[in-house]
Motif scaffolding. Structure first.
Motif, PDB file in Angstrom:
ATOM      1  N   SER A  36       0.808  -1.215   0.000  1.00  0.00           N
ATOM      2  CA  SER A  36       0.000   0.000   0.000  1.00  0.00           C
ATOM      3  C   SER A  36       0.846   1.272   0.000  1.00  0.00           C
ATOM      4  CB  SER A  36      -0.942   0.006   1.219  1.00  0.00           C
ATOM      5  OG  SER A  36      -0.204   0.110   2.425  1.00  0.00           O
ATOM      6  N   ASP A  39       3.829   2.206  -5.666  1.00  0.00           N
ATOM      7  CA  ASP A  39       3.133   2.247  -6.944  1.00  0.00           C
ATOM      8  C   ASP A  39       3.681   1.100  -7.788  1.00  0.00           C
ATOM      9  OD1 ASP A  39       1.741   2.851  -9.200  1.00  0.00           O
ATOM     10  OD2 ASP A  39       2.905   4.642  -9.709  1.00  0.00           O
ATOM     11  N   ASN A  54      -1.175   6.628  -1.760  1.00  0.00           N
ATOM     12  CA  ASN A  54      -2.275   5.706  -2.077  1.00  0.00           C
ATOM     13  C   ASN A  54      -3.431   5.875  -1.095  1.00  0.00           C
ATOM     14  OD1 ASN A  54      -1.010   4.487  -4.312  1.00  0.00           O
ATOM     15  ND2 ASN A  54       0.166   3.139  -2.969  1.00  0.00           N
ATOM     16  N   GLU A  57      -5.246   8.984  -1.918  1.00  0.00           N
ATOM     17  CA  GLU A  57      -6.055   8.763  -3.116  1.00  0.00           C
ATOM     18  C   GLU A  57      -7.358   8.047  -2.790  1.00  0.00           C
ATOM     19  OE1 GLU A  57      -5.709   6.557  -7.479  1.00  0.00           O
ATOM     20  OE2 GLU A  57      -3.896   6.971  -6.321  1.00  0.00           O
ATOM     21  N   VAL A  58      -7.318   7.172  -1.782  1.00  0.00           N
ATOM     22  CA  VAL A  58      -8.528   6.458  -1.383  1.00  0.00           C
ATOM     23  C   VAL A  58      -9.621   7.444  -0.976  1.00  0.00           C
ATOM     24  CG1 VAL A  58      -9.506   4.967   0.418  1.00  0.00           C
ATOM     25  CG2 VAL A  58      -7.395   4.303  -0.735  1.00  0.00           C
ATOM     26  N   ASP A  61      -9.721  10.823  -4.332  1.00  0.00           N
ATOM     27  CA  ASP A  61     -10.055  10.550  -5.728  1.00  0.00           C
ATOM     28  C   ASP A  61     -11.577  10.500  -5.889  1.00  0.00           C
ATOM     29  OD1 ASP A  61      -9.122   9.566  -8.482  1.00  0.00           O
ATOM     30  OD2 ASP A  61     -10.585   8.051  -7.883  1.00  0.00           O
ATOM     31  N   ASN A  64     -13.050   6.962  -6.001  1.00  0.00           N
ATOM     32  CA  ASN A  64     -13.042   6.299  -4.695  1.00  0.00           C
ATOM     33  C   ASN A  64     -14.060   6.916  -3.746  1.00  0.00           C
ATOM     34  OD1 ASN A  64     -11.032   4.405  -5.327  1.00  0.00           O
ATOM     35  ND2 ASN A  64      -9.395   5.843  -4.848  1.00  0.00           N
ATOM     36  N   ASN A 254      -9.171  -2.625  -8.972  1.00  0.00           N
ATOM     37  CA  ASN A 254      -7.876  -1.938  -9.046  1.00  0.00           C
ATOM     38  C   ASN A 254      -6.720  -2.928  -9.167  1.00  0.00           C
ATOM     39  OD1 ASN A 254      -8.316   0.926  -8.966  1.00  0.00           O
ATOM     40  ND2 ASN A 254      -9.029   0.704  -6.866  1.00  0.00           N
ATOM     41  N   LYS A 260      -3.604  -1.375 -10.559  1.00  0.00           N
ATOM     42  CA  LYS A 260      -3.155  -0.340  -9.620  1.00  0.00           C
ATOM     43  C   LYS A 260      -3.034  -0.996  -8.250  1.00  0.00           C
ATOM     44  CE  LYS A 260      -5.282   3.621 -10.009  1.00  0.00           C
ATOM     45  NZ  LYS A 260      -6.391   4.594 -10.122  1.00  0.00           N
ATOM     46  N   THR A 263      -3.027   1.310  -4.880  1.00  0.00           N
ATOM     47  CA  THR A 263      -4.351   1.808  -4.511  1.00  0.00           C
ATOM     48  C   THR A 263      -5.240   0.683  -4.011  1.00  0.00           C
ATOM     49  OG1 THR A 263      -4.150   3.515  -6.213  1.00  0.00           O
ATOM     50  CG2 THR A 263      -6.345   3.119  -5.323  1.00  0.00           C
TER      51      THR A 263
END
Length: 294
Positions: A36, A39, A54, A57-58, A61, A64, A254, A260, A263
């Motif tokens: 986690s 990348d 990450n 981003e959760v 984004d 998400n 993902n 990904k 993520t």
């Protein structure tokens, strides 16, 4: 020396289970936590360290954020359909319909024997907006059935009904069994005192059945979010535009579709922490009930 060997004997019996737990549970969780912070696309020979990006981003984004909102909607639907409704029916069967309780258990439990894949396919045929039997009946009344698979909230509703069809009977039996474990002398004393049934249920039955109620509630949320994975994968694949996806399905998407991995791992860890909190709440309530009856 012989007594010392006996002391270690129970641990020897537990060793195979401990090895399986470490290999298939502990190590994957630790490795997911490790991934986690990187990348990576499952293919590249190197991983790029990105820190907490990450996890940010959760929660930042837009996709998400939509998935998290969907997850909350799923939880509300699952609690209503798989917990409140079977709880209400179990109360009715236990205290207002005294006969044929075994028959109700069998009838409600039968759908639990079928696969969710089968259930998803059957419901997809029944609810087909063009050629399904419900669409045909509505057409005779001049009503056009909406294309629910193109609407996020309608797709979530149908998916939750499919999950409810599968889980309802199991939860019903658990709740009915919990109600049956309440001492009969307490109920008889309340009847002698002329207490109305609704007050007996609200002030006596529900508090005494709180332990099993909390257990089924947590089970409904945790297992329900896992069970909806199958109808999502079979019917909508998370669409339209992630409108029917949830955190568990998005983790799979993902990792194995979008590659990904970072993520996906962050989503998995966040979901795991939420499940741990729910498990902690369940243990506290169940243990408290056990201490009260001890």
């Amino acid at each position: 020396m012989h007594n010392k060997n006996k002391r270690f004997l129970p641990f020897l019996y537990l060793l195979p289970t401990a090895i399986l737990l470490v290999v298939f549970l502990v190590i994957p969780i630790l490795y997911t936590f490790y991934l986690s912070f990187f990348d990576w696309n499952l293919i590249a020979p190197t991983k790029e360290f990105v820190g907490l990006r990450n996890y940010l981003e959760v929660f930042t984004d837009p996709v998400n954020q939509k998935v998290i909102l969907n997850t909350l909607i799923y939880i509300v639907f699952l609690v209503v359909l798989n917990f409140l409704v079977p709880y209400f029916i179990s109360l009715v069967v236990k205290f207002f319909i005294s006969k044929m309780q075994g028959v109700y258990k069998v009838l409600f439990f039968i759908p639990s024997l079928f696969s969710l894949v089968v259930g998803a396919m059957v419901f997809t045929w029944i609810l087909n907006p063009v050629s399904g039997p419900i669409a045909y009946i509505l057409k005779n009344f001049g009503i056009a059935m909406p294309n629910w698979s193109n609407s996020g909230i309608l797709a979530i509703t149908v998916i939750c009904f499919i999950t409810n069809w599968k889980v309802f009977g199991y939860n019903f039996i658990l709740l009915l069994t919990g109600l049956g474990s309440i001492p009969k002398n307490i109920i008889d004393a309340a009847k002698v005192d002329g207490i109305p049934k609704w007050r007996l249920i609200w002030n006596v039955i529900l508090p005494m059945n709180r332990g099993i109620g909390i257990y089924v509630l947590i089970l409904t949320i945790v297992q329900g979010l896992q069970y909806v994975f199958t109808p999502i994968n079979v019917i909508t694949t998370g669409g339209p535009y992630y409108g029917s996806s949830n955190m568990i399905y998005q983790t799979y998407l993902n990792a194995f579709v979008l590659y990904k991995t970072g993520t996906s791992s962050a989503l998995a860890i966040v979901t795991f922490v939420i499940f741990l909190i729910l498990l902690f709440i369940e243990i506290r309530f169940v243990e408290r009930k056990a201490k009260n009856y001890a």
